[in-house]
Design a protein around this motif. Structure first.
Motif, PDB file in Angstrom:
ATOM      1  N   ARG A  65       7.454 -37.954  -2.815  1.00  0.00           N
ATOM      2  CA  ARG A  65       7.496 -37.584  -4.231  1.00  0.00           C
ATOM      3  C   ARG A  65       6.912 -38.693  -5.106  1.00  0.00           C
ATOM      4  N   ARG A  66       7.196 -39.935  -4.790  1.00  0.00           N
ATOM      5  CA  ARG A  66       6.669 -41.042  -5.576  1.00  0.00           C
ATOM      6  C   ARG A  66       5.155 -41.153  -5.431  1.00  0.00           C
ATOM      7  N   ARG A  67       4.616 -40.824  -4.257  1.00  0.00           N
ATOM      8  CA  ARG A  67       3.158 -40.819  -4.094  1.00  0.00           C
ATOM      9  C   ARG A  67       2.526 -39.733  -4.959  1.00  0.00           C
ATOM     10  N   VAL A  68       3.147 -38.562  -4.988  1.00  0.00           N
ATOM     11  CA  VAL A  68       2.636 -37.464  -5.816  1.00  0.00           C
ATOM     12  C   VAL A  68       2.700 -37.835  -7.289  1.00  0.00           C
ATOM     13  N   ILE A  69       3.814 -38.420  -7.722  1.00  0.00           N
ATOM     14  CA  ILE A  69       3.975 -38.804  -9.128  1.00  0.00           C
ATOM     15  C   ILE A  69       2.927 -39.835  -9.520  1.00  0.00           C
ATOM     16  N   GLN A  70       2.675 -40.791  -8.633  1.00  0.00           N
ATOM     17  CA  GLN A  70       1.660 -41.809  -8.909  1.00  0.00           C
ATOM     18  C   GLN A  70       0.295 -41.163  -9.111  1.00  0.00           C
ATOM     19  N   ALA A  71      -0.090 -40.257  -8.220  1.00  0.00           N
ATOM     20  CA  ALA A  71      -1.390 -39.595  -8.334  1.00  0.00           C
ATOM     21  C   ALA A  71      -1.452 -38.718  -9.585  1.00  0.00           C
ATOM     22  N   TYR A  72      -0.356 -38.042  -9.895  1.00  0.00           N
ATOM     23  CA  TYR A  72      -0.337 -37.158 -11.067  1.00  0.00           C
ATOM     24  C   TYR A  72      -0.554 -37.964 -12.345  1.00  0.00           C
ATOM     25  N   TYR A  73       0.208 -39.037 -12.528  1.00  0.00           N
ATOM     26  CA  TYR A  73       0.055 -39.842 -13.733  1.00  0.00           C
ATOM     27  C   TYR A  73      -1.368 -40.397 -13.841  1.00  0.00           C
ATOM     28  N   LEU A  74      -1.926 -40.850 -12.732  1.00  0.00           N
ATOM     29  CA  LEU A  74      -3.281 -41.405 -12.752  1.00  0.00           C
ATOM     30  C   LEU A  74      -4.289 -40.339 -13.170  1.00  0.00           C
ATOM     31  N   TRP A  75      -4.199 -39.156 -12.556  1.00  0.00           N
ATOM     32  CA  TRP A  75      -5.174 -38.106 -12.832  1.00  0.00           C
ATOM     33  C   TRP A  75      -5.093 -37.642 -14.288  1.00  0.00           C
ATOM     34  N   VAL A  76      -3.892 -37.337 -14.771  1.00  0.00           N
ATOM     35  CA  VAL A  76      -3.746 -36.842 -16.139  1.00  0.00           C
ATOM     36  C   VAL A  76      -4.174 -37.903 -17.144  1.00  0.00           C
TER      37      VAL A  76
END
Length: 328
Positions: free
Chosen positions: A174-185
C-alpha cells in the motif's frame, strides 16, 4: 509534589460520555484535584481551560478527522484549532499521513502551503481530500487487480510466511502504491512549471519510473482527482508531456545501465521469473521485490552484475532509489 491522574470522559457541552479513543489524560497537582473534579461535574467549564492545555489536547487526538470534529464542538475549540493549526498538524501528521513529504509537495503544487511552510485549516482539509483519493486508488487495486494476480510461491514464504498472498494490499504494498500515486498526480498538475517538472523527473530512479508506468495504465484510478479550473484539453496535454519525459528518463537510464538490452524486451535474469514490462503491478507486490531487484541490477548467468561496473551509491540513487520510507 504528588499528582492525580484524572480521565476526562465527558463531552464539554452535552455532558455525555464520549468514546474511549477521545479520552484525555490530564495530570494535575493533587492540590488542584478538586478544581478538576468540579470541571468534570460542570462540562461547560472545560472550554475555559488555558489555550496551551487545549492545544495539547488537540494535538493528542487520534486523527485529523477527530480534530475537525473537536473544533466544531464550540467556538473556543475552533479558535484554538485555527490559531494553532500548524502546531497541531506537526503532532498528528507523522502518524496519520503516509508519505507526508510527498503529500505536502502535492499540496504545494495545488496552490496550498509550501512543503516547509505554515499550514492552514484549509490546507489540512485539502490534504485529507487527497488522502481520501489515495484510498480510492488502493480500493481499486484491491477490487480489480489483487484478486487476479498470480503470486510467486517460492517467495511467498519469504514475504508473508505462507504459500498464498493476502487478499488485499499489504502495508508495504500500500505504501508503494501511495508513493507512486502522489508522484504521478503531482507531476500532472498543470500549475507545475516545466523546469520543476523536468527536474523532478530527472531525479526519479528506474524503480519509480516503472511504478509510475504501471499505475498510469489504469486511468480509472484518477477519475476523482480535482485539477481545479483547468480544462480537459490542458489536462490531457500535461499528461502527454509527462509521459514523454518519463519515457525519455527511462530510455536514458536503460542506455546507461543496459546498453545491450532493448527497452521493451528486458530478458529475465538467472532465478528471475518475471518480465519487468508486464503490467500486473509487479513493482508494488512484496513477493516480486526479490526478482525485481535482480532484474534492475542486471545480474547475468555468470553472476556478474551492474554492481561490478558502477558504484553502489550510483546504483542505489539511479536504479533502485531510497525505499526506507516503505518499510517504516
Amino acid at each position: 509534589m504528588e499528582f492525580s491522574y484524572i480521565y476526562c470522559l465527558i463531552s464539554p457541552l452535552s455532558g455525555k460520555r464520549i468514546d474511549r479513543r477521545h479520552k484525555q489524560l490530564i495530570m494535575t497537582p493533587s492540590s488542584h484535584a478538586n478544581s478538576v473534579q468540579t470541571m468534570i461535574n460542570n462540562p461547560h467549564a472545560f472550554v475555559n481551560l488555558p489555550a496551551e492545555l487545549l492545544l495539547q489536547i488537540g494535538g493528542s487526538l487520534a486523527s485529523f478527522h477527530d480534530v475537525l470534529e473537536w473544533s466544531l464542538t464550540c467556538r473556543r475549540f475552533r479558535e484554538v484549532w485555527l490559531n494553532n493549526t500548524t502546531a497541531i498538524y506537526k503532532r498528528i501528521a507523522p502518524r496519520c499521513l503516509d508519505h507526508e513529504p510527498l503529500a505536502r509537495m502535492l499540496l504545494a503544487d495545488q496552490g496550498g502551503a509550501p512543503p516547509d511552510g505554515v499550514v492552514s485549516a484549509k490546507d489540512v482539509c485539502r490534504l485529507l481530500r487527497n488522502a481520501k483519493l489515495v484510498g480510492y486508488c488502493c480500493d481499486y487495486l484491491n477490487e480489480w487487480i489483487v484478486p487476479g494476480t498470480t503470486p510467486l510461491r517460492e517467495t511467498c514464504l519469504i514475504a508473508w510466511g505462507t504459500n498464498e498472498r493476502p487478499l488485499q494490499l499489504t502495508r508495504t504494498e500500500r505504501r508503494r502504491v501511495i508513493q507512486a500515486y502522489y508522484l504521478w498526480v503531482s507531476l500532472v498538475q498543470p500549475s507545475l512549471d516545466p523546469a520543476t517538472l523536468h527536474e523532478r523527473i530527472e531525479r526519479l530512479p528506474l524503480r519509480l519510473l516503472y511504478a509510475l508506468e504501471d499505475l498510469r495504465h489504469y486511468n480509472g484510478i484518477f477519475f476523482k482527482q480535482d485539477f481545479g479550473d483547468v480544462d480537459l484539453t490542458q489536462q490531457e496535454h500535461r499528461r502527454g508531456e509527462v509521459d514523454r519525459l518519463l519515457m525519455q528518463r527511462k530510455t536514458s537510464l536503460h542506455n546507461k545501465f543496459y546498453p545491450n538490452e532493448h527497452l521493451d524486451d528486458i530478458r529475465p535474469v538467472r532465478d528471475a521469473s518475471i518480465y519487468i514490462h508486464r503490467t500486473e503491478h509487479i513493482v508494488f507486490f512484496d513477493d516480486y521485490q526479490y526478482d525485481l531487484r535482480l532484474l534492475l541490477r542486471g545480474e547475468d548467468g555468470d553472476g556478474h552484475s551492474l554492481e561490478d561496473r558502477i558504484s553502489r551509491e550510483n546504483m542505489r540513487e539511479q536504479i533502485w532509489g531510497d525505499e526506507s520510507n516503505i518499510e517504516e
